[in-house]
Design a protein around this motif. Sequence first.
Motif, PDB file in Angstrom:
ATOM      1  N   ASP A 184       0.863  -1.175   0.000  1.00 46.70           N
ATOM      2  CA  ASP A 184       0.000   0.000   0.000  1.00 46.70           C
ATOM      3  C   ASP A 184       0.901   1.226   0.000  1.00 46.70           C
ATOM      4  OD1 ASP A 184      -2.680  -1.001   0.201  1.00 46.70           O
ATOM      5  OD2 ASP A 184      -2.279  -1.517   2.285  1.00 46.70           O
ATOM      6  N   ILE A 185       0.777   2.057  -1.008  1.00 43.65           N
ATOM      7  CA  ILE A 185       1.409   3.378  -0.948  1.00 43.65           C
ATOM      8  C   ILE A 185       0.339   4.285  -0.355  1.00 43.65           C
ATOM      9  CG2 ILE A 185       2.469   5.279  -2.239  1.00 43.65           C
ATOM     10  CD1 ILE A 185       4.158   2.702  -2.191  1.00 43.65           C
ATOM     11  N   GLY A 186       0.488   4.597   0.909  1.00 42.59           N
ATOM     12  CA  GLY A 186      -0.530   5.345   1.639  1.00 42.59           C
ATOM     13  C   GLY A 186      -0.510   6.829   1.368  1.00 42.59           C
ATOM     14  N   ASP A 187       0.657   7.360   1.030  1.00 47.76           N
ATOM     15  CA  ASP A 187       0.779   8.781   0.737  1.00 47.76           C
ATOM     16  C   ASP A 187       0.473   8.984  -0.748  1.00 47.76           C
ATOM     17  OD1 ASP A 187       1.713  11.383   0.073  1.00 47.76           O
ATOM     18  OD2 ASP A 187       2.996  11.358   1.857  1.00 47.76           O
ATOM     19  N   LYS A 188      -0.672   9.570  -1.033  1.00 49.05           N
ATOM     20  CA  LYS A 188      -1.147   9.694  -2.419  1.00 49.05           C
ATOM     21  C   LYS A 188      -0.245  10.570  -3.280  1.00 49.05           C
ATOM     22  CE  LYS A 188      -5.068  10.508  -0.394  1.00 49.05           C
ATOM     23  NZ  LYS A 188      -6.425  10.827   0.025  1.00 49.05           N
ATOM     24  N   ASP A 189       0.577  11.423  -2.659  1.00 50.92           N
ATOM     25  CA  ASP A 189       1.523  12.238  -3.423  1.00 50.92           C
ATOM     26  C   ASP A 189       2.570  11.379  -4.130  1.00 50.92           C
ATOM     27  OD1 ASP A 189       0.244  14.551  -2.582  1.00 50.92           O
ATOM     28  OD2 ASP A 189       1.651  14.911  -0.929  1.00 50.92           O
TER      29      ASP A 189
END
Length: 176
Positions: free
Chosen positions: A93-98
């Motif tokens: 999961d890449i939690g930081d959408k940036d």
Amino acid sequence: MLFYGKRIRLRKLSNEDVSIYHKWRNDIEVMQFTNPSLDVFSYDDTEKFVNSITESHNSKGYMIEEVKTGKTIGVTSLINIDYGNRNAECIIDIGDKDYWGDGFGRESFKLLLDFAFNELNLHKVYLRVFSFNDRAIKLYKNLGFAEEGKLKEQLYRDGAWHDINFMGLLKRNYKE
């Protein structure tokens, strides 16, 4: 334990990561691609989940940090490790959408797969992916994963039914 790539490093998941993981776990935009139920989780639920990974002998969880800034941007793990049959399920999961769409997930997943195949000497890793997650499916196929099956119309999102695809990667097919 740290694993370094060009732009990211993986460090062991710890209890100190509960608050950031809790934030991602309750962000519908982040979890729409990985959480079948889209439930809202209590902090206690998230803490128990993190503990289940950090305290388990058959799970390896890692936080993804950008090397340049030290910012924590996601999580990746091997779970349900079966040492006897040399296989495990993998998640990311890449939690930081940036950081979406810039190759950070690929680099992170490659480090996890390198560890799985070269350090743990696993024969196979597998995963589940929602059929509408085109970006993830493309990444997995580029790494050598093949579709092994699906649960038809298992997931209801945005007014439509979607499949959950099962994909697997044998060590000999891994594109390092």
